[in-house]
Design a protein around this motif. Structure first.
Motif, PDB file in Angstrom:
ATOM      1  N   GLY A  58       0.855  -1.187   0.000  1.00 11.40           N
ATOM      2  CA  GLY A  58       0.000   0.000   0.000  1.00 11.40           C
ATOM      3  C   GLY A  58       0.891   1.238   0.000  1.00 11.40           C
ATOM      4  N   ASP A  59       0.295   2.392   0.299  1.00 12.02           N
ATOM      5  CA  ASP A  59       1.120   3.597   0.417  1.00 12.02           C
ATOM      6  C   ASP A  59       1.825   3.624   1.770  1.00 12.02           C
ATOM      7  OD1 ASP A  59       0.598   5.028  -2.083  1.00 12.02           O
ATOM      8  OD2 ASP A  59      -1.471   5.084  -1.379  1.00 12.02           O
ATOM      9  N   ALA A  91      -9.133  11.077   7.448  1.00  9.53           N
ATOM     10  CA  ALA A  91      -9.163  11.762   6.146  1.00  9.53           C
ATOM     11  C   ALA A  91      -7.934  11.377   5.334  1.00  9.53           C
ATOM     12  CB  ALA A  91      -9.175  13.272   6.374  1.00  9.53           C
ATOM     13  N   GLY A  92      -8.160  11.080   4.079  1.00  9.17           N
ATOM     14  CA  GLY A  92      -7.037  10.743   3.187  1.00  9.17           C
ATOM     15  C   GLY A  92      -6.820   9.253   3.048  1.00  9.17           C
ATOM     16  N   VAL A  93      -7.430   8.459   3.925  1.00 10.96           N
ATOM     17  CA  VAL A  93      -7.288   7.000   3.818  1.00 10.96           C
ATOM     18  C   VAL A  93      -8.344   6.483   2.847  1.00 10.96           C
ATOM     19  CG1 VAL A  93      -7.485   4.804   5.034  1.00 10.96           C
ATOM     20  CG2 VAL A  93      -6.289   6.727   6.104  1.00 10.96           C
ATOM     21  N   LYS A  94      -7.890   5.794   1.798  1.00 15.56           N
ATOM     22  CA  LYS A  94      -8.831   5.317   0.777  1.00 15.56           C
ATOM     23  C   LYS A  94      -9.248   3.863   1.019  1.00 15.56           C
ATOM     24  CE  LYS A  94      -6.942   8.326  -2.779  1.00 15.56           C
ATOM     25  NZ  LYS A  94      -5.956   8.382  -3.867  1.00 15.56           N
ATOM     26  N   GLU A 227       0.603  13.340   1.515  1.00 15.71           N
ATOM     27  CA  GLU A 227       1.935  13.311   2.135  1.00 15.71           C
ATOM     28  C   GLU A 227       1.874  13.417   3.653  1.00 15.71           C
ATOM     29  OE1 GLU A 227       4.692  16.010   0.413  1.00 15.71           O
ATOM     30  OE2 GLU A 227       4.407  15.191  -1.605  1.00 15.71           O
ATOM     31  N   SER A 228       0.855  14.131   4.129  1.00 10.92           N
ATOM     32  CA  SER A 228       0.775  14.347   5.583  1.00 10.92           C
ATOM     33  C   SER A 228       0.290  13.100   6.323  1.00 10.92           C
ATOM     34  CB  SER A 228      -0.158  15.516   5.870  1.00 10.92           C
ATOM     35  OG  SER A 228      -1.430  15.209   5.347  1.00 10.92           O
ATOM     36  N   LEU A 229      -0.285  12.143   5.559  1.00  8.57           N
ATOM     37  CA  LEU A 229      -0.906  10.978   6.195  1.00  8.57           C
ATOM     38  C   LEU A 229       0.115  10.150   6.991  1.00  8.57           C
ATOM     39  CD1 LEU A 229      -3.538   9.406   6.529  1.00  8.57           C
ATOM     40  CD2 LEU A 229      -2.964   8.120   4.464  1.00  8.57           C
ATOM     41  N   GLU A 230       1.271   9.946   6.380  1.00 11.45           N
ATOM     42  CA  GLU A 230       2.298   9.115   7.021  1.00 11.45           C
ATOM     43  C   GLU A 230       2.657   9.692   8.394  1.00 11.45           C
ATOM     44  OE1 GLU A 230       5.940   8.888   4.822  1.00 11.45           O
ATOM     45  OE2 GLU A 230       6.981   7.990   6.527  1.00 11.45           O
ATOM     46  N   ASN A 231       2.920  11.001   8.416  1.00 13.09           N
ATOM     47  CA  ASN A 231       3.323  11.618   9.685  1.00 13.09           C
ATOM     48  C   ASN A 231       2.200  11.593  10.708  1.00 13.09           C
ATOM     49  OD1 ASN A 231       5.937  12.151   8.962  1.00 13.09           O
ATOM     50  ND2 ASN A 231       5.426  14.120   8.029  1.00 13.09           N
TER      51      ASN A 231
END
Lengths: 403, 221
Positions: A58-59, A91-94, A227-231
């Motif tokens: 995944g990402d 938010a941002g998780v698909k 990009e902010s999701l990981e952090n």
């Protein structure tokens, strides 16, 4: 005044039609080939990245601390279902999938090999990464002790659809357990590791087989490109090991960098050829008209207007080349995107490196914008030498020379 | 008025092959003159014409156009002077090949910033005088030598310069066209009041002008 300069530049650009058309053709062909190659390189890289993300990491992936080092199921995420529900609200998780992995031995009556058993949920994997697209042969189903196997592992163990094998590994208590499986499908993900080692079975069967509780997993894979999701996930789950795709697969980063270098080298070579082409044509065109420019200076036309005229001539020619090249390049890219290039003759080598045998191109606006900037820059640079020549003209020398 | 004081010009200065092209030239050319620099080949008539036209520099002496000294001007100022005050007619016509006759005639006016309406009116007026009004849309390459030279004359005259410098304007023309051209230039001189200076050894021009300035070995005789 400026309209006259533009008119003269336009007419001069096309006054030697065959020479100008040759240059336009050179720019157009070079540019379209370059754009095509860029699209193919990026297509190869993107395809590989995409399949690796869909089939494996995944990402972003979440593991229990120590799991990635020890590869032991005792380092597992115990409240995975709760985390999955939480993640689905972020938010941002698909998409989110849960996987359990155990390394062990796959064996038939005649062959054996290292294998990794993946407990997965087919419905979830389909939503996560269109899992069914990896099907090479057979039917994706876990019915009747069914398992799905990577193409290379199937070759190693000489397995076909309907063949049986035994997978043995240590359970959570340290006991060796075995499970009998029947091959329902052979998969080709072009993820080298999966194709060489993976056996996929229903996650629920793996719980019992490994002696772990329902809902406990070794990996939570997440799709979500922000990009902010990981952090934010690293902050949210400090007790777990949150890793991005490129951290998990540094080879992919290296490959992306390599493709960037290939593209840059191709770009540089093609632009150098274009630069030399424009320089040559502009230089010859100006030398042909050196007397004309001398006379213009003589009768009172300021150098700045002559400079503008030559600049416009270079722009008109290179822009015509660019527009033709952009059109040809776009046609080529659309073809490559829709039909690709069939390199089946080299499929073994390509698949070994994780590439598909039919390579599809990608289309990016940046191919056209960077090329535009480069061609305009090349055309501006190419007139500097001819302009220097004109700057040095003494009108009197030109007028004397006519006699 | 053009005034030359002790003008000297050398080619290949301080070299063994040094040529003293202009020797202590002192000369006054009044407004509205129709004059010829005459003399054998190499006597310096073209060099003098070019010096007056701010096309070439001199090594010593002064050249004044009205009260302004032109020998000390920088390259840009000389270009502006040539654009605004002078008109040039060359032996080889030197028209802009990609522009039509109409555009060639209006070229200098366009550079000077005249409006399109003014340019069109002036071009038509000159084209009628020089009998090239039927050729306005043609390109220079499709014209005969005589027609091209008339376009060059029209271009030089169009912006009404103070002075026109014509270097061997009839050299590439047959006698009939030469005579026609000289008649037209004389008419322009009289009608427009423009000074016209020729450098030539064409007898036809010598017979047409009002003043002949003879030169030999770079000096006035």
């Amino acid at each position: 005044m400026y309209s006259l300069i533009v008119k003269m530049a336009w007419k001069n650009s096309f006054s030697r039609l065959s020479r100008t058309l040759l240059l336009i053709t050179m720019i157009a062909v070079s540019m379209s080939m370059m754009i095509g190659i860029q699209g193919l390189y990026d297509g190869m890289a993107n395809n590989m990245l995409d399949k690796n993300k869909r089939s494996a990491s995944g990402d972003i992936s979440i593991f229990a601390k120590e799991y990635r080092v020890q590869k032991d199921i005792k380092y597992r995420i115990k409240n995975a279902e709760t985390i999955k529900k939480d993640l689905e609200g972020v938010a941002g998780v698909k998409a989110v999938v849960l996987r359990v992995k155990a390394d062990g031995l796959g064996a038939t009556a005649r062959k054996s090999s290292f294998a990794s058993l993946y407990g997965i949920d087919l419905e979830g994997e389909e939503k996560f990464g269109k899992f069914s697209e990896f099907l090479k042969e057979g039917e994706i189903s876990f019915d009747n002790r069914g398992a799905l196997i990577g193409l290379e592992l199937a070759k190693t163990l000489k397995l076909r659809i309907g063949s049986k094998l035994i997978f043995s590994t240590q359970d959570v208590h340290g006991d060796i357990n075995s499970i009998s499986l029947k091959i329902n499908a052979i998969l080709q993900t072009t993820n080298i590791s999966l194709d060489s080692n993976a056996l996929f079975i229903d996650r629920k069967k793996v719980y019992k087989f490994l002696g772990i509780n329902d809902g406990e997993v070794t990996q939570i894979a997440i799709m979500g490109e922000e990009e902010s999701l990981e952090n934010s996930l690293k902050d949210k789950y400090p007790e777990y090991d949150v890793k991005s795709f490129l951290e998990l697969q540094p080879m992919m980063q290296m490959m992306q960098d390599m493709m960037f270098i290939f593209n840059s080298i191709t770009f540089f070579i093609v632009m150098s050829v274009v630069f030399v082409g424009i320089l040559g044509v502009m230089y010859v065109s100006i030398l042909d008209r050196i007397r004309e420019f001398g006379i213009m200076l003589g009768i009172g036309m300021h150098y700045k207007y002559i400079r503008m005229q030559i600049f416009l001539e270079a722009i008109f020619v290179s822009l015509s080349g660019y527009l033709s090249g952009a059109f040809l390049g776009a046609v080529l890219l659309v073809y490559l995107r829709d039909y690709g290039i069939d390199l089946s003759a080299f499929s073994d080598a390509l698949e070994m490196w994780g590439y598909e045998s039919v390579i599809h191109g990608t289309i990016k606006l940046s191919y056209f914008t960077t090329t535009f900037a480069a061609i305009i820059t090349a055309s501006i640079l190419s007139i500097l030498i001819p302009l220097r020549k004109i700057k040095k003209i003494n009108p009197i020398d030109v007028i004397k020379a006519e006699k | 008025m053009i005034k030359l004081q002790n003008v000297n010009k050398y080619f290949y200065k301080d070299e063994p092959r040094e040529v003293h092209a202009l020797r202590d030239i002192n000369l006054t050319i009044e407004d509205g003159e129709f004059s010829l620099f005459s003399g054998p080949s190499g006597c310096g008539k073209t060099t003098l014409l070019n010096a007056i036209g701010a096309l070439d520099s001199v090594d010593s002496g002064h050249i004044f156009l009205d009260e302004r000294e032109i020998t000390t001007l920088g390259e840009d100022a000389r270009t502006s002077l040539r654009l605004k005050e002078m008109g040039f007619i060359f032996q080889a016509y030197n028209l802009v090949p990609v522009l039509s006759v109409e555009e060639n005639i209006g070229f200098i006016m366009k550079l000077q910033g005249f409006s399109d309406g003014e340019i069109t009116q002036r071009v038509l007026e000159l084209a009628c005088i020089l009998e090239i009004d039927k050729l306005l849309k043609s390109l220079p390459n499709s014209l005969s030598g005589g027609q091209q030279q008339r376009v060059a004359v029209a271009r030089a005259v169009a912006a009404k310069p103070k002075i026109i410098l014509a270097d061997e304007p009839t050299a590439n023309l047959d006698s009939a066209n030469s005579k026609k051209l000289m008649d037209m230039m004389r008419e322009l001189n009289e009608k427009e009041g423009i000074s016209i200076l020729f450098a030539s050894h064409d007898e036809l021009i010598r017979d047409s002008v009002r003043r002949v300035i003879k030169m030999n070995d770079g000096a006035l005789v």
